[in-house]
Structure formats: structure tokens, C-alpha cells
Design a protein around this motif. Structure first.
Motif, PDB file in Angstrom:
ATOM      1  N   GLY A 407       0.789  -1.231   0.000  1.00 44.76           N
ATOM      2  CA  GLY A 407       0.000   0.000   0.000  1.00 44.76           C
ATOM      3  C   GLY A 407       0.817   1.275   0.000  1.00 44.76           C
ATOM      4  O   GLY A 407       0.256   2.372  -0.029  1.00 44.76           O
ATOM      5  N   THR A 409       2.859   2.681  -2.262  1.00 43.48           N
ATOM      6  CA  THR A 409       2.846   3.535  -3.451  1.00 43.48           C
ATOM      7  C   THR A 409       1.513   4.263  -3.609  1.00 43.48           C
ATOM      8  O   THR A 409       1.436   5.254  -4.354  1.00 43.48           O
ATOM      9  N   GLN A 410       0.447   3.779  -2.943  1.00 42.17           N
ATOM     10  CA  GLN A 410      -0.829   4.477  -2.993  1.00 42.17           C
ATOM     11  C   GLN A 410      -0.880   5.652  -2.018  1.00 42.17           C
ATOM     12  O   GLN A 410      -1.595   6.624  -2.249  1.00 42.17           O
ATOM     13  N   HIS A 411      -0.111   5.552  -0.931  1.00 46.89           N
ATOM     14  CA  HIS A 411      -0.163   6.591   0.104  1.00 46.89           C
ATOM     15  C   HIS A 411       1.024   7.545   0.079  1.00 46.89           C
ATOM     16  O   HIS A 411       1.031   8.541   0.781  1.00 46.89           O
TER      17      HIS A 411
END
Length: 688
Positions: A407, A409-411
Motif C-alpha cells: 500500500g 505507493t498508494q499513500h
């Protein structure tokens, strides 16, 4: 909680860097320990000469203020434990260490050491003489003490019978007393000369010892060192493109990596896969800023290893990256002055919510890896590299880490490069690059398949006779009798027979490694008995071979053939036996002359096993034997061990978080939970 690394407490112009502070702390503790032993232990004063070496290393490698910091810390510790004697010993070690370290750094030889030692001794002697001139009572006390010692020695001489080959001992005793009285009359010359002689001799000894240490350090190459090279310009590690990149380590005759052509874009989650020895860790070094041997690496700016907005690396063993004693301190360790970090938010993101005040020494392996992720995120990196970070973590910790990593790279505005052997970890990435194929995408056919933990099984019917290993009511407690006592094992009862295969699994901290050390005889249980062929295992150290989790710590020689021969107990000149031992674990004969530090993690593990198996051990204990191995290597190793167990009667105990393919090697399974066997299988014979 928002912590700011204040300018007065971190690196300023001229202030101590984190690396310098760490080195000063270690060397200060080492020198203080030497000084305490020299003062407290009777007849151990000569040990103080060794204290010159750590202080000399600091003077040789670092700035003067690093030596001063270590001196203050070491002298304080020594004074609190051993009094004024310990304090002065550390001061003397720092003085002599500084002298020889500076001479060594400037490339001078022993003539300079002699001259400098005599000059320093003259200053020391002059200081002693001046002090004794002022402190008259102290001088008289010292004179009386020395006179009493000389009179005692003379009395002993006088009692020696006269033999034809000896002179008149009474006359010799009188000459000793009169000679000392004359010397004492000219005491300034006596003490001044003694100062010159003693300091010169100690300096020469320290010079020799430091030279030997530095010589040894120079021949131990740190091949996998993360170099924070001097870089100019703005920090911008991504996008990065590698074109026909190759890398060859010094003194090697073949490339460790390449040719590799690949690119990493901002926001990508890329998995790097490949068999052991394919160059995954070497690729990590290149991505982190190390210059390749050939090919080009194109970036918009500097790699910025460890810098805000640059490149951050999380390694396989989290213990090597944890520096703070408190979780919150470790997150902000080494951040630049004035940089503000929301520690609570970072800890919550990695699954350590509420642990900011926890002592890092009490964290499990999975928690330590999560802390390493939080510390990396505190630098807001543009490129995060995770190098096999789940290989030493239990299944629950592995799943939690994968959830965190997938997660990121999404945050965060970053690219994530995840080096892994596990199929589910590679599948969670946007794309996978297999180094076997020269940098192209791969279907990951050689990945390690993850499986659920096996259920506890009933034991196979044991053979008749005495068990090879038998544990009876074993309990173990660390720090017994202290406020920090911790129970590791409780009421452990089971037996392992000839040719048996036993798998022991459990979460991190359940006591598996402690149990392994007890079975190998390296640790005696606090209570209960661990028997090898009916006798205490602790009395037969070496009869049970053990492979540790960190294979590198078990390799004590510089070269493969030397280490295998040393572990097995035969001459390294017997090349036939070395090659046979390597072939046993599936290693090519060409690796015999390879330096240990040129091996991959999986190759190191096999070299350890080669040496252990060549000893024909009574039993073999493998602590995480599959960690760091690719799918093909793991299957090959398991087939080898299964063959040895079935056909050669080798008794095998495996402690592992990886379970795929272990069914045939280990027909029996035990599970540890908080130091207790969760469900103990029983047999008709009553052996569990």
C-alpha cells in the motif's frame, strides 16, 4: 506525536555524525571494559595495553572530537565501576591511542613511533616529577612503599642458599638495597626515565597491535556496503533507467550482475526476482547509488541514499538497522536538522500504533521490520528498496509486512522495489523483473510457494533403543534471579529418534531458537534435561550440528574451501574432500576458491551446510534453512536432506517459517506457542 530533530542535537557543521557517534559509543564501551578488567582482576594490569587499539582506531579513522567523545564516555563508565584507576587507564589508552592513530594515518613508520613515544614519555615523566615535587606527602608515601617492596625482594634473595653457580646472595641483596637507595636519591631522574621508557614501550606495543588490526580489516572486503557517495546536484533518484548495466566485485573474475536493462518509474511497485546468485542484492546497491562496472544509470538527479526525498533501503535483518533504544527515537534517528516527522502517524501506518515509547529490544522480528519501514518513510523517500525483508519473519508478520508494503505507493509519492523469493509478494507488485532473463518480465516459475502452517501431527512409530535427542521437563529462563528475568521455554517434553525428521514452528519469540541451542548443547536449560544418546547434550558440544538463522555469522574464514575444511576438521589442501562436500549441497567446484563475501545469502547457507554435513554429525538442527533460498534451491536442498535422512539415517530437526515441501523431510510437527508445546503428539510407546 510530532518529533523534530533539533539542530543542536544533530549534525551541524562540525558536529558528530550518527556514524561517528555510533563508533565512539562502541569503542568507548570496549575501552572501558578493558580498563575495568585491568583494574579489578588481580594480575591483569597488562590487559590495559589492549585499550590502545579501539582508541587508536578512532584516531586513525575519524576526527579528533570523536576520540574526545569516546574518551569522556569511557572514562566516566570506568570511573563509576572501577574508580580512579579505571578512569586513568582510559585516559592513558586515549592518549597513546591518539598518538599511534595519528602516526598511522600520516603513513609514518616505527622510527616516528619511537621518537614520538620518547617525546611523549618525556612530557609524561616531567609531569610526574612536577607533581611529586608539589605533593610532598604523596612522594614520601610512594618512596616508602617502593622501599618496602625492594627490602622484601632483598630479604627473599638473602634467603636463597649459596650454590656454586650462584653468587653470594646476601651480597646481591645488599647491592640491590644500596643501589635502589642511590637511585631514589636522584628520584627525578628515576621517575623521568621510567616515564620515557614505559610510554615508549607501550606506544610500540600499541603501534604493533593497531597495525595488525588494520591489516586484518583491509583484507576483509565489505562488498555489500551501501555507499553514500559524494553526489552533486538535487536529489532525484527516479525515474531511473539502467542500460546494459554490469557489476563485478574487486578481485572477481566474473560479473555479479548483468547485463541488465530496466527502468523504474515514480509510483511503481516493482518486484525483483531471480535465483540465488543472480545479482538481486547487487542490483539493490546499484539502484542505491553504487557505480556499475559497465553500462549506464540515468537519473534526473542524485540517488540521495539516506537523504530526505532520496533513496531508502530496508535490509533483511532488521536488527542491523535499529539504532534507537526507544521506538520513537529510532524513527527519527539521523534525520537532518529541523525536519519534522509525525511519528504517531508513521507508526500507525505500519501497524505499530501506540508503541512509540516501547523499548526496541522487546520487539518481535516482524515488529522490528515494521519499525525499519517507518524509519525509512520518515525520510519521505522517492525510491524505497526492500531487500527480502520477510525472509526471517513468521507467517503473521509476513502477511502484515506485505500488506504495509503493497500500500505504500498508494499513500506516498514513491517507487517501491521489492526483492523477494515469494510468489504472493511478487504477485502483489505492478510488475516483476526476473534477473535470470536479463531484466525482462517473468512468470516467476522458480518462486517460493507460500503455504499454511502444517497441523501438529502424531509421531511416527519410533525405533527401539535410546532416542538420539530427548528433552525431559525442560524449562529455560533468561536473566534468572534478576528483575529482567524472562521465561523462554516451559515444560518441554519430546524425543527424536535415529533417522527421524521433526519440524518445529511457531511465531517469532515463541522460543524456537532457544530450543535449538539447548538441543545443540550450546545452552543448558534452567531446569530439566536435554540428553544426546542418553547423556547431557551440553557435555557433547559439536556432536549435534546446528545451522544458524544468519548464515554469514557462521562463516569464519575468508574463502569457501577454507571454511568448509575448518568446519569439517580436515585440511583445506584436500581439495577432493572440499569439492565432495560442496557437491553434497549442490554447489559447483568453482566456488571453492570464491571469497565468502562474494556469495549470495543462499550460497552462504549451503556452504555452512557443506561444512556441517562433512563432519557426519549425530543430528542436524536447521534454524530457518530455507530463508533466502529461491524455489529451485529450496527444493534441491530439501531433496538432499530427505535423501540423507532416509538412506543415511541422519536425524534432522527443522525450525522454519517456510513450510512448502517439508512434508517428506519432516513427518513429525511440533508447534511452540509462548514457550510451550501447543499440542504434544503421543505415541503408543509414550514418547512425545
Amino acid at each position: 506525536m510530532t518529533l523534530t530533530r533539533h539542530p543542536s542535537k544533530t549534525r551541524r557543521a562540525g558536529s558528530l555524525h550518527p556514524v561517528e557517534l555510533a563508533q565512539a559509543s562502541v569503542m568507548a564501551a570496549m575501552c572501558a571494559a578493558i580498563a575495568i578488567v585491568a583494574v579489578v582482576v588481580p594480575f591483569a594490569a597488562g590487559v590495559s595495553l589492549l585499550g590502545n587499539v579501539p582508541m587508536g582506531l578512532l584516531a586513525y579513522r575519524f576526527r579528533f572530537r570523536v576520540l574526545v567523545t569516546a574518551t569522556v564516555a569511557g572514562a566516566t563508565i570506568a570511573f563509576l565501576i572501577a574508580g580512579m584507576g579505571g578512569f586513568m587507564t582510559v585516559i592513558n589508552c586515549a592518549y597513546i591511542g591518539w598518538l599511534i592513530g595519528i602516526i598511522k594515518r600520516r603513513g609514518r613508520g616505527w622510527p616516528t613511533v619511537v621518537v614520538a613515544g620518547m617525546a611523549a614519555g618525556a612530557l609524561f615523566g616531567a609531569a610526574v616529577v612536577l607533581a611529586l615535587m608539589i605533593l610532598v606527602r604523596l612522594r614520601n608515601l610512594i618512596f616508602e612503599s617502593l622501599t618496602a617492596n625492594v627490602d622484601g625482594a632483598a630479604a627473599v634473595l638473602a634467603r636463597i642458599p649459596d650454590w656454586w653457580w650462584l653468587p653470594n646472595m646476601e651480597q646481591a641483596a645488599e647491592r640491590l638495597k644500596s643501589g635502589f637507595a642511590t637511585a631514589l636519591h636522584y628520584w627525578p631522574l628515576l621517575f623521568g626515565g621510567f616515564g620515557v621508557l614505559s610510554v615508549t614501550v607501550v606506544t610500540l606495543i600499541g603501534w604493533w597491535a593497531l597495525s595488525q588490526v588494520i591489516k586484518r580489516l583491509l583484507v576483509v572486503p565489505d562488498l555489500h556496503k551501501l555507499d553514500a557517495a559524494a553526489e552533486e546536484g538535487a536529489v532525484a533518484p527516479v525515474p531511473v533507467r539502467l542500460t546494459d548495466v554490469r557489476f563485478r566485485y574487486p578481485k572477481s573474475d566474473q560479473d555479479a550482475l548483468g547485463p541488465v536493462t530496466m527502468n523504474i518509474e515514480p509510483g511503481e511497485h516493482v518486484a525483483i526476482t531471480g535465483p540465488n546468485g543472480s545479482g538481486k542484492t547487487t542490483l539493490m546497491l546499484v539502484l542505491a547509488g553504487r557505480e556499475p562496472t559497465a553500462g549506464t544509470v540515468e537519473r534526473p538527479g542524485a540517488a540521495g541514499l539516506g537523504k530526505p526525498g532520496g533513496t531508502a533501503v530496508i535490509l533483511q535483518h532488521p536488527e542491523s538497522q535499529v539504532l534507537g533504544t526507544r521506538v520513537a527515537d529510532d524513527v527519527v534517528w539521523g534525520l537532518p536538522p529541523g525536519m519534522t516527522t509525525d511519528v504517531d502517524r508513521l507508526l500507525s501506518e505500519v501497524g505499530l500504533d501506540g508503541l512509540a515509547e516501547r523499548d526496541t529490544g522487546g520487539l518481535s522480528g516482524g515488529e522490528l521490520q515494521r519499525l525499519a519501514v517507518a524509519a525509512a518513510l520518515a525520510r519521505e523517500p522517492s525510491l524505497l528498496i526492500a531487500d527480502e525483508v520477510t525472509s526471517m519473519v513468521d507467517q503473521d508478520g509476513r502477511d502484515g509486512l506485505l500488506s504495509v508494503l503493497s500500500g505504500l505507493t498508494q499513500h506516498h509519492r514513491m517507487a517501491l522495489v521489492h526483492i523477494t523469493h515469494y510468489n504472493n509478494e511478487a504477485d502483489s507488485a505492478d510488475r516483476a523483473i526476473n534477473l535470470t532473463g536479463g531484466g525482462g518480465d517473468s512468470d516467476n516459475a522458480e518462486m517460493v510457494e507460500t503455504t499454511a502452517p502444517p497441523a501438529v501431527t502424531a509421531a511416527v512409530k519410533p525405533s527401539s533403543g535410546t532416542p538420539v535427542l530427548e528433552l525431559i521437563d525442560v524449562n529455560h529462563e533468561y536473566g534468572s534471579g534478576t528483575p529482567w528475568a524472562t521465561t523462554a521455554l516451559r515444560n518441554i517434553n519430546f524425543a527424536v529418534h535415529e533417522g527421524d525428521g521433526l519440524l518445529i514452528h511457531g511465531l517469532n519469540g515463541s522460543g524456537k531458537s532457544t530450543l535449538a541451542w539447548i538441543m545443540a548443547g550450546l545452552t543448558e536449560p534452567t531446569s530439566g534435561r536435554c540428553l544426546l544418546d542418553g547423556k547431557p547434550a551440553s557435555d557433547q558440544v559439536g556432536a549435534v550440528a546446528i545451522s544458524f538463522q544468519a548464515a554469514r555469522l557462521q562463516l569464519m574464514r575468508s574463502r569457501v574451501d577454507l571454511d568448509v575444511a575448518s568446519a569439517a576438521g580436515f585440511s583445506p589442501r584436500d581439495r577432493g574432500r572440499v569439492i565432495e562436500a560442496l557437491a553434497t549441497v549442490g554447489l559447483d567446484a568453482s566456488l571453492a576458491t570464491r571469497r565468502i563475501d562474494q556469495l549470495s545469502g543462499g550460497q552462504m547457507r549451503r556452504v555452512v551446510l557443506a561444512g556441517l554435513l562433512a563432519r557426519s554429525p549425530r543430528a542436524l538442527i536447521l534454524d530457518e534453512p530455507l530463508a533466502g533460498l529461491d524455489g529451485a534451491s529450496a527444493r534441491g536442498l530439501l531433496r538432499l536432506l530427505e535423501d540423507l535422512r532416509r538412506n543415511a539415517g541422519l536425524t534432522v530437526v527443522v525450525i522454519s517459517h517456510d513450510f512448502s515441501g517439508l512434508e517428506d523431510l519432516c513427518p513429525r510437527t511440533l508447534r511452540l506457542q509462548n514457550g510451550v508445546i501447543a499440542t504434544a503428539p503421543t505415541t503408543a510407546g509414550g514418547v512425545s
